[in-house]
Design a protein around this motif. Sequence first.
Motif, PDB file in Angstrom:
ATOM      1  N   GLU A 293       0.867  -1.170   0.000  1.00  0.00           N
ATOM      2  CA  GLU A 293       0.000   0.000   0.000  1.00  0.00           C
ATOM      3  C   GLU A 293       0.910   1.227   0.000  1.00  0.00           C
ATOM      4  O   GLU A 293       1.586   1.520   0.982  1.00  0.00           O
ATOM      5  CB  GLU A 293      -0.884  -0.002   1.248  1.00  0.00           C
ATOM      6  CG  GLU A 293      -1.770   1.213   1.364  1.00  0.00           C
ATOM      7  CD  GLU A 293      -2.454   1.329   2.717  1.00  0.00           C
ATOM      8  OE1 GLU A 293      -2.758   2.465   3.113  1.00  0.00           O
ATOM      9  OE2 GLU A 293      -2.684   0.291   3.371  1.00  0.00           O
TER      10      GLU A 293
ATOM     11  N   LYS B 134       3.457   0.335   2.821  1.00  0.00           N
ATOM     12  CA  LYS B 134       3.102  -0.598   3.901  1.00  0.00           C
ATOM     13  C   LYS B 134       2.907  -1.972   3.292  1.00  0.00           C
ATOM     14  O   LYS B 134       2.182  -2.135   2.318  1.00  0.00           O
ATOM     15  CB  LYS B 134       1.814  -0.147   4.588  1.00  0.00           C
ATOM     16  CG  LYS B 134       1.340  -1.074   5.699  1.00  0.00           C
ATOM     17  CD  LYS B 134       0.046  -0.537   6.318  1.00  0.00           C
ATOM     18  CE  LYS B 134      -0.422  -1.389   7.457  1.00  0.00           C
ATOM     19  NZ  LYS B 134      -1.045  -2.639   7.037  1.00  0.00           N
TER      20      LYS B 134
ATOM     21  N   ILE C 289       6.018  -0.790   7.676  1.00  0.00           N
ATOM     22  CA  ILE C 289       5.902   0.428   6.881  1.00  0.00           C
ATOM     23  C   ILE C 289       7.294   1.014   6.735  1.00  0.00           C
ATOM     24  O   ILE C 289       8.000   1.200   7.740  1.00  0.00           O
ATOM     25  CB  ILE C 289       4.973   1.450   7.560  1.00  0.00           C
ATOM     26  CG1 ILE C 289       3.592   0.836   7.824  1.00  0.00           C
ATOM     27  CG2 ILE C 289       4.857   2.717   6.706  1.00  0.00           C
ATOM     28  CD1 ILE C 289       2.729   1.627   8.781  1.00  0.00           C
TER      29      ILE C 289
ATOM     30  N   TYR D 161      -1.389   5.979   8.191  1.00  0.00           N
ATOM     31  CA  TYR D 161      -1.417   4.536   8.442  1.00  0.00           C
ATOM     32  C   TYR D 161      -1.955   4.190   9.828  1.00  0.00           C
ATOM     33  O   TYR D 161      -1.887   3.039  10.257  1.00  0.00           O
ATOM     34  CB  TYR D 161      -0.017   3.941   8.267  1.00  0.00           C
ATOM     35  CG  TYR D 161       0.441   3.894   6.831  1.00  0.00           C
ATOM     36  CD1 TYR D 161      -0.156   3.026   5.921  1.00  0.00           C
ATOM     37  CD2 TYR D 161       1.469   4.711   6.377  1.00  0.00           C
ATOM     38  CE1 TYR D 161       0.257   2.973   4.602  1.00  0.00           C
ATOM     39  CE2 TYR D 161       1.897   4.661   5.057  1.00  0.00           C
ATOM     40  CZ  TYR D 161       1.286   3.789   4.177  1.00  0.00           C
ATOM     41  OH  TYR D 161       1.711   3.743   2.869  1.00  0.00           O
TER      42      TYR D 161
ATOM     43  N   LYS E 153       3.511  -1.823  12.687  1.00  0.00           N
ATOM     44  CA  LYS E 153       2.143  -1.551  13.153  1.00  0.00           C
ATOM     45  C   LYS E 153       1.528  -2.843  13.665  1.00  0.00           C
ATOM     46  O   LYS E 153       1.363  -3.794  12.917  1.00  0.00           O
ATOM     47  CB  LYS E 153       1.289  -0.982  12.033  1.00  0.00           C
ATOM     48  CG  LYS E 153      -0.151  -0.744  12.475  1.00  0.00           C
ATOM     49  CD  LYS E 153      -0.874   0.164  11.532  1.00  0.00           C
ATOM     50  CE  LYS E 153      -2.317   0.337  11.865  1.00  0.00           C
ATOM     51  NZ  LYS E 153      -2.626   0.751  13.200  1.00  0.00           N
TER      52      LYS E 153
END
Length: 173
Positions: free
Chosen positions: A48, A67, A72, A110, A171
Amino acid sequence: MNTSKLFTTLLLCFISVSFFNCEEKVNTEIIKETHETIAHKQVDEIPEYFLLRPEVEKAYGYSHAVKIGNSIKISGAVSMDDEGNPTAVGDLAQQMKNCYADLEKILKHYGCTFDDVVKEDVFTTDMSKFLEAAAYRTEIYKTQFPTGSWLGVTELAVPEFMIEIELEVHKTK
C-alpha cells in the motif's frame, strides 16, 4: 449369524462411518481455514503506497511510504514545501522539526504514531548542529527511542537540505 453378532457388526459399521464423517468434516474445516489464512496473508502482503506530495514525488520518482503487512517503510523526509522547494534554509533545527511534522502526517495516514517507529535513520550535512538540536527528539519519542543510525553526509538531494530522516514502522494489529 445370531442377533447379537449382527447388532455388534452394525454398531461397528455405524461407528466407523460416523468417525470417517467427523474426520472428513474436520479435514474440510482445516482446509477452509487454511485457504482463508492464505487469502488473508495475500491481502496483507499487497503493498500500500502513500504519496505525501504526489507531484513532487512523481517528478523525482519515489513514493514517500509503503506498507506491506505490519511493516511500513518511510522514505527520508526533508524540509520542503508542497512544491518541493527547500524551507528553513540554513536552520537545521527548524528543518528537523519540519521533517518530523511531515513524518507525523505519514504515520497518521497509516494509523500510527511515533511509538510505532522501530528504526530511525538521520542523515545530516552538519552533525554538530544536529547534535545540538537532537534533544528535540524527546518531544517526538515520548515512550522509547527507536534503533537507528545518525550519519554525517557531504550532501543531500538539494544543497539547501541539511537533514533527512527516514523511518521503519511496525504496526501491531
